[in-house]
Design a protein around this motif. Structure first.
Motif, short mmCIF file in Angstrom:
data_model
loop_
_atom_site.label_atom_id
_atom_site.label_comp_id
_atom_site.label_asym_id
_atom_site.label_seq_id
_atom_site.Cartn_x
_atom_site.Cartn_y
_atom_site.Cartn_z
N LEU A 175 24.11 -98.98 -32.27
CA LEU A 175 24.31 -98.35 -30.97
C LEU A 175 24.56 -96.85 -31.14
CD1 LEU A 175 24.68 -98.51 -27.92
CD2 LEU A 175 27.09 -99.11 -28.31
N GLY A 176 25.34 -96.49 -32.15
CA GLY A 176 25.59 -95.07 -32.40
C GLY A 176 24.32 -94.31 -32.73
N MET A 177 23.43 -94.93 -33.51
CA MET A 177 22.16 -94.29 -33.85
C MET A 177 21.29 -94.11 -32.61
SD MET A 177 21.87 -93.30 -36.94
CE MET A 177 20.08 -93.10 -36.98
N LEU A 178 21.28 -95.14 -31.75
CA LEU A 178 20.50 -95.03 -30.51
C LEU A 178 21.02 -93.91 -29.63
CD1 LEU A 178 20.03 -98.82 -29.61
CD2 LEU A 178 18.21 -97.18 -30.13
N MET A 179 22.33 -93.82 -29.50
CA MET A 179 22.92 -92.76 -28.68
C MET A 179 22.63 -91.38 -29.27
SD MET A 179 26.57 -94.61 -27.78
CE MET A 179 27.19 -93.20 -26.86
N LEU A 180 22.67 -91.28 -30.60
CA LEU A 180 22.38 -90.01 -31.26
C LEU A 180 20.93 -89.59 -31.03
CD1 LEU A 180 23.20 -87.69 -33.14
CD2 LEU A 180 22.59 -89.17 -35.08
N LEU A 183 32.26 -111.27 -34.74
CA LEU A 183 33.10 -110.29 -35.44
C LEU A 183 32.35 -109.63 -36.59
CD1 LEU A 183 36.53 -112.19 -35.55
CD2 LEU A 183 35.95 -110.19 -34.16
N VAL A 184 31.57 -110.43 -37.32
CA VAL A 184 30.80 -109.89 -38.44
C VAL A 184 29.76 -108.89 -37.93
CG1 VAL A 184 29.14 -110.46 -40.26
CG2 VAL A 184 31.17 -111.90 -39.90
N TYR A 185 29.15 -109.19 -36.77
CA TYR A 185 28.10 -108.33 -36.23
C TYR A 185 28.65 -107.07 -35.57
CZ TYR A 185 24.75 -112.17 -36.79
OH TYR A 185 23.95 -113.15 -37.30
N LEU A 186 29.97 -107.00 -35.36
CA LEU A 186 30.55 -105.88 -34.62
C LEU A 186 30.24 -104.54 -35.29
CD1 LEU A 186 32.31 -104.82 -32.34
CD2 LEU A 186 34.33 -105.22 -33.79
N ILE A 223 15.57 -103.27 -30.88
CA ILE A 223 15.43 -104.70 -31.17
C ILE A 223 16.62 -105.21 -31.96
CG2 ILE A 223 14.05 -106.39 -32.44
CD1 ILE A 223 11.57 -104.72 -31.71
N TRP A 224 17.03 -104.43 -32.97
CA TRP A 224 18.21 -104.84 -33.75
C TRP A 224 19.45 -104.92 -32.86
CZ3 TRP A 224 18.68 -107.20 -38.12
CH2 TRP A 224 17.69 -107.08 -39.09
N HIS A 225 19.60 -103.97 -31.97
CA HIS A 225 20.75 -103.99 -31.07
C HIS A 225 20.74 -105.23 -30.18
CE1 HIS A 225 23.22 -102.66 -27.54
NE2 HIS A 225 24.01 -102.28 -28.51
N TYR A 226 19.53 -105.63 -29.74
CA TYR A 226 19.40 -106.84 -28.93
C TYR A 226 19.82 -108.07 -29.72
CZ TYR A 226 17.12 -110.71 -26.52
OH TYR A 226 16.86 -111.91 -25.91
N TYR A 227 19.35 -108.19 -30.94
CA TYR A 227 19.66 -109.38 -31.73
C TYR A 227 21.11 -109.41 -32.22
CZ TYR A 227 14.82 -110.92 -31.81
OH TYR A 227 13.57 -111.36 -31.44
N LEU A 228 21.77 -108.28 -32.24
CA LEU A 228 23.16 -108.23 -32.68
C LEU A 228 24.15 -108.36 -31.54
CD1 LEU A 228 22.88 -105.33 -35.30
CD2 LEU A 228 23.26 -107.76 -35.79
N GLN A 229 23.63 -108.60 -30.34
CA GLN A 229 24.53 -108.77 -29.20
C GLN A 229 25.42 -110.00 -29.39
OE1 GLN A 229 24.99 -106.83 -26.28
NE2 GLN A 229 23.95 -105.44 -27.70
N PRO A 230 26.69 -109.93 -28.97
CA PRO A 230 27.59 -111.07 -29.15
C PRO A 230 27.16 -112.27 -28.32
CG PRO A 230 28.60 -109.39 -27.76
CD PRO A 230 27.35 -108.79 -28.32
N THR A 231 27.40 -113.44 -28.83
CA THR A 231 27.08 -114.68 -28.13
C THR A 231 28.10 -114.93 -27.03
OG1 THR A 231 26.14 -115.60 -30.16
CG2 THR A 231 26.70 -117.17 -28.39
N TYR A 248 12.87 -95.92 -32.81
CA TYR A 248 13.71 -96.21 -31.63
C TYR A 248 13.54 -97.66 -31.20
CZ TYR A 248 16.17 -95.25 -27.28
OH TYR A 248 17.08 -95.26 -26.25
N ARG A 249 12.30 -98.14 -31.19
CA ARG A 249 12.05 -99.53 -30.80
C ARG A 249 12.69 -100.50 -31.78
NH1 ARG A 249 6.98 -99.57 -31.46
NH2 ARG A 249 6.55 -98.41 -29.52
#
Length: 216
Positions: free
Chosen positions: A58-63, A48-51, A28-36, A23-24
């Motif tokens: 995000l889907g995995m975190l929600m699941l 766009l590439v990171y979308l 962390i990956w979700h944080y680093y993939l946030q749009p600039t 989960y952690r």
């Protein structure tokens, strides 16, 4: 396999070393993939590439949240039971009632800290006046009448008050304690021990109060 104390005592799978690590890592990956924000043209392309990977993470975190929500809420009920055994059912229920008026406590803290920050010159430093902040808060909490708690209980039951979206509704936690056997306090103190505890916490109380007053 090693586990955290919360998993072995209350069955909270989120505190297991495997799940917690996964989960952690996703967080962390979700944080680093946030749009600039305010991206340059190159950064717009990167956004766009990171979308896609960001959406997958995000889907995995929600699941994972949904799959483990039940066990986490069960752990909270068990933690309430442990609190009742340690400090008594009456004290545990009173604590849950205090959660219902937490917004009032927040308002009081910020109102008093703003008053302390804006005191006229010559009335002492705000940090010195802050030393009485917790006494002001305690007096405010003691002044809340029982009928206000009862109103908040009804509102909380109707609207589903909870500490956050991972905790069970507060009114259900309260009812769960009340339907069980009434527990006396297993951990008790005397005046001498309470004075020593207060002395041990005095510096921390003072530092936190002064940070609030300074707006840190």
């Amino acid at each position: 396999m090693r586990t955290h104390a919360g998993e072995t005592s209350n069955g909270d799978t989120r505190r297991g070393i495997v799940f917690a690590t996964a989960y952690r890592s996703l967080a962390i990956w979700h944080y680093y993939l946030q749009p600039t924000e305010d991206p340059s043209p190159l950064e717009m392309v990167a956004n766009l590439v990171y979308l896609v990977p960001r959406s997958l993470v995000l889907g995995m975190l929600m699941l994972l949240d949904q799959l483990t929500l039940r066990s986490m809420q069960r752990a909270e009920y068990l933690a309430d039971s442990v609190a009742a055994r340690a400090g008594s059912t009456e004290a545990a229920v009173a604590f849950l009632d205090r959660l219902l008026v937490a917004d009032s406590a927040d308002t009081t803290v910020w109102r008093e800290s703003n008053k302390l920050r804006t005191r006229p010159r010559g009335t002492g430093r705000a940090e010195e006046w802050a030393d009485g902040l917790w006494e002001l808060l305690a007096a405010h909490m003691e002044s809340i009448p029982e009928h206000e708690y009862e109103r908040q209980r009804r509102v909380g039951a109707r609207r589903g008050h909870s500490v956050d979206d991972t905790h069970p509704p507060t009114h259900l936690r309260r009812e769960c304690l009340l339907v069980g056997a009434v527990m006396p306090a297993a951990v008790v103190t005397d005046d001498d021990r309470e004075q020593r505890i207060a002395a041990e916490l005095a510096d921390a109380r003072r530092q936190v109060a002064r940070q609030i007053v300074r707006g840190d």
